[in-house]
Design a protein around this motif. Structure first.
Motif, PDB file in Angstrom:
ATOM      1  N   PRO A  52       8.808  10.164  -2.159  1.00 40.73           N
ATOM      2  CA  PRO A  52       8.447   9.918  -3.479  1.00 40.73           C
ATOM      3  C   PRO A  52       7.990   8.353  -3.620  1.00 40.73           C
ATOM      4  N   ARG A  53       8.510   7.305  -3.019  1.00 41.37           N
ATOM      5  CA  ARG A  53       8.202   6.011  -3.000  1.00 41.37           C
ATOM      6  C   ARG A  53       7.089   5.657  -2.538  1.00 41.37           C
ATOM      7  N   LEU A  54       6.521   6.360  -1.535  1.00 44.94           N
ATOM      8  CA  LEU A  54       5.146   5.943  -1.169  1.00 44.94           C
ATOM      9  C   LEU A  54       4.080   6.622  -2.103  1.00 44.94           C
ATOM     10  N   ASN A  55       4.420   7.861  -2.659  1.00 42.95           N
ATOM     11  CA  ASN A  55       3.526   8.424  -3.693  1.00 42.95           C
ATOM     12  C   ASN A  55       3.462   7.581  -4.949  1.00 42.95           C
ATOM     13  N   ARG A  56       4.417   6.808  -5.309  1.00 39.72           N
ATOM     14  CA  ARG A  56       4.427   5.847  -6.178  1.00 39.72           C
ATOM     15  C   ARG A  56       3.405   4.983  -5.848  1.00 39.72           C
ATOM     16  N   LEU A  57       3.686   4.231  -4.817  1.00 39.43           N
ATOM     17  CA  LEU A  57       2.978   3.045  -4.420  1.00 39.43           C
ATOM     18  C   LEU A  57       1.444   3.582  -4.143  1.00 39.43           C
ATOM     19  N   GLY A  58       1.081   4.772  -3.961  1.00 37.75           N
ATOM     20  CA  GLY A  58      -0.080   5.270  -4.029  1.00 37.75           C
ATOM     21  C   GLY A  58      -0.873   5.528  -5.153  1.00 37.75           C
ATOM     22  N   GLN A  59      -0.171   5.114  -6.307  1.00 38.32           N
ATOM     23  CA  GLN A  59      -0.882   5.107  -7.639  1.00 38.32           C
ATOM     24  C   GLN A  59      -1.470   3.640  -7.799  1.00 38.32           C
ATOM     25  N   THR A  60      -0.763   2.589  -7.148  1.00 39.61           N
ATOM     26  CA  THR A  60      -1.303   1.170  -7.317  1.00 39.61           C
ATOM     27  C   THR A  60      -2.300   0.900  -6.061  1.00 39.61           C
ATOM     28  N   TYR A  61      -1.788   1.262  -4.820  1.00 42.02           N
ATOM     29  CA  TYR A  61      -2.451   0.769  -3.662  1.00 42.02           C
ATOM     30  C   TYR A  61      -3.033   1.963  -2.869  1.00 42.02           C
ATOM     31  N   LEU A 139       0.817 -10.345   0.799  1.00 39.62           N
ATOM     32  CA  LEU A 139       2.536 -10.056   0.865  1.00 39.62           C
ATOM     33  C   LEU A 139       3.053  -9.386   1.857  1.00 39.62           C
ATOM     34  N   LEU A 140       3.885 -10.127   2.632  1.00 40.38           N
ATOM     35  CA  LEU A 140       4.721  -9.442   3.687  1.00 40.38           C
ATOM     36  C   LEU A 140       6.129  -8.727   2.984  1.00 40.38           C
ATOM     37  N   VAL A 141       6.311  -7.626   3.241  1.00 44.67           N
ATOM     38  CA  VAL A 141       7.408  -7.142   2.711  1.00 44.67           C
ATOM     39  C   VAL A 141       8.503  -6.662   3.760  1.00 44.67           C
ATOM     40  N   PRO A 142       9.288  -7.344   4.074  1.00 45.68           N
ATOM     41  CA  PRO A 142      10.314  -6.965   5.311  1.00 45.68           C
ATOM     42  C   PRO A 142      11.384  -6.043   4.931  1.00 45.68           C
ATOM     43  N   THR A 143      11.707  -4.979   5.979  1.00 43.96           N
ATOM     44  CA  THR A 143      12.728  -4.065   5.575  1.00 43.96           C
ATOM     45  C   THR A 143      13.808  -4.133   6.644  1.00 43.96           C
ATOM     46  N   ASP A 144      15.050  -3.583   6.121  1.00 41.01           N
ATOM     47  CA  ASP A 144      16.059  -3.517   7.201  1.00 41.01           C
ATOM     48  C   ASP A 144      15.966  -2.096   7.727  1.00 41.01           C
ATOM     49  N   GLY A 152      13.980  -1.388  -4.808  1.00 38.00           N
ATOM     50  CA  GLY A 152      13.470  -2.753  -4.829  1.00 38.00           C
ATOM     51  C   GLY A 152      12.246  -3.391  -4.191  1.00 38.00           C
ATOM     52  N   HIS A 153      11.932  -2.567  -3.069  1.00 41.53           N
ATOM     53  CA  HIS A 153      10.374  -3.011  -2.533  1.00 41.53           C
ATOM     54  C   HIS A 153       9.451  -2.341  -3.438  1.00 41.53           C
ATOM     55  N   VAL A 154       9.522  -1.150  -3.865  1.00 37.91           N
ATOM     56  CA  VAL A 154       8.598  -0.643  -4.642  1.00 37.91           C
ATOM     57  C   VAL A 154       8.406  -1.154  -5.995  1.00 37.91           C
ATOM     58  N   ALA A 155       9.475  -1.766  -6.457  1.00 29.39           N
ATOM     59  CA  ALA A 155       9.201  -2.596  -7.589  1.00 29.39           C
ATOM     60  C   ALA A 155       8.652  -3.833  -7.556  1.00 29.39           C
ATOM     61  N   ALA A 156       9.131  -4.349  -6.414  1.00 31.52           N
ATOM     62  CA  ALA A 156       8.412  -5.881  -6.014  1.00 31.52           C
ATOM     63  C   ALA A 156       7.092  -5.446  -5.900  1.00 31.52           C
ATOM     64  N   LEU A 157       6.527  -4.494  -4.981  1.00 33.34           N
ATOM     65  CA  LEU A 157       4.907  -4.195  -4.794  1.00 33.34           C
ATOM     66  C   LEU A 157       4.385  -4.071  -5.979  1.00 33.34           C
ATOM     67  N   GLU A 158       5.093  -2.958  -6.954  1.00 29.12           N
ATOM     68  CA  GLU A 158       4.285  -2.754  -8.179  1.00 29.12           C
ATOM     69  C   GLU A 158       4.048  -3.948  -9.056  1.00 29.12           C
ATOM     70  N   SER A 159       4.944  -4.916  -9.223  1.00 33.93           N
ATOM     71  CA  SER A 159       4.861  -5.967  -9.980  1.00 33.93           C
ATOM     72  C   SER A 159       4.083  -7.014  -9.435  1.00 33.93           C
ATOM     73  N   TRP A 160       3.823  -7.178  -8.185  1.00 30.17           N
ATOM     74  CA  TRP A 160       3.005  -7.910  -7.357  1.00 30.17           C
ATOM     75  C   TRP A 160       1.633  -7.800  -7.876  1.00 30.17           C
ATOM     76  N   ALA A 161       1.216  -6.458  -7.827  1.00 27.22           N
ATOM     77  CA  ALA A 161      -0.118  -5.936  -8.070  1.00 27.22           C
ATOM     78  C   ALA A 161      -0.418  -6.100  -9.709  1.00 27.22           C
ATOM     79  N   ALA A 162       0.529  -5.857 -10.531  1.00 27.71           N
ATOM     80  CA  ALA A 162       0.299  -5.753 -11.729  1.00 27.71           C
ATOM     81  C   ALA A 162       0.278  -7.121 -12.464  1.00 27.71           C
ATOM     82  N   ASP A 163       0.967  -8.031 -11.841  1.00 27.86           N
ATOM     83  CA  ASP A 163       1.104  -9.585 -12.124  1.00 27.86           C
ATOM     84  C   ASP A 163      -0.061 -10.485 -11.580  1.00 27.86           C
ATOM     85  N   GLY A 164      -1.146  -9.721 -11.133  1.00 27.78           N
ATOM     86  CA  GLY A 164      -2.121 -10.723 -10.458  1.00 27.78           C
ATOM     87  C   GLY A 164      -1.936 -11.332  -9.231  1.00 27.78           C
TER      88      GLY A 164
END
Ligand SMILES: [Mg+2]
Length: 168
Positions: A52-61, A139-144, A152-164
């Motif tokens: 579900p998180r990748l599908n959400r990210l696919g709406q933006t990226y 933007l590099l997004v590191p994971t554990d 939190g990664h999804v939210a950060a990626l969504e706002s990075w794109a939305a905020d220019g």
């Protein structure tokens, strides 16, 4: 049409091991529930929430596999996770588990001048130097690797794109 390529959307390069297929966690994995799936005869612990998180990210990226799994990511992960098949990068046998620098030429070439995010568990200094050197937003997004792609990664990626593409 924006400056971000033909689709006008930013690119997201997606690693698999340590992002979707997790390792190094206690079992059961309380922070990232999932199940073992046999992939080419090897058991891989796939985090159920990443679909579900990748599908959400696919709406933006525009997503692209950036993994040593290469085309095999599409053989297994869409059915397990309920995601579409994705374009994938190839690495001419350069893949090394636990590192990411060998992905740089392929990601750089595929990304061109598009705004590009990359989620991976194995960034090293050469990856950050590459990100710094790009003229397009990066933007590099590191994971554990025990938890993988988190909310939190999804939210950060969504706002990075939305905020220019501003990092806050
Ligand atoms: Mg990895």
């Amino acid at each position: 049409m924006g400056a971000s390529g033909e689709s006008g959307r930013p690119l997201l390069a997606v690693d698999v091991d340590g992002v979707i297929s997790l390792f190094g966690h206690d079992r059961p994995n309380e922070e990232a529930p999932g199940d073992f799936h046999l992939v080419d005869g090897m058991p891989h612990f796939i985090s159920a929430a990443t679909g579900p998180r990748l599908n959400r990210l696919g709406q933006t990226y525009d997503l692209v596999w950036a993994t040593g799994w290469e085309d095999r990511a599409n053989d297994h992960l869409p059915a397990i996770l309920g995601i579409p098949t994705l374009p994938y990068l190839t690495f001419d046998g350069e893949a090394r588990f636990g590192t990411a620098h060998w992905k740089l030429p392929a990601i750089d070439s595929y990304a061109g001048d598009r705004p590009t995010a990359w989620i991976d568990d194995s960034f090293d200094s050469s990856c950050y130097e590459w990100a710094e050197s790009r003229r397009s937003p990066t933007l590099l997004v590191p994971t554990d690797p025990a938890i993988g792609l988190e909310e939190g990664h999804v939210a950060a990626l969504e706002s990075w794109a939305a905020d220019g593409y501003a990092v806050r």
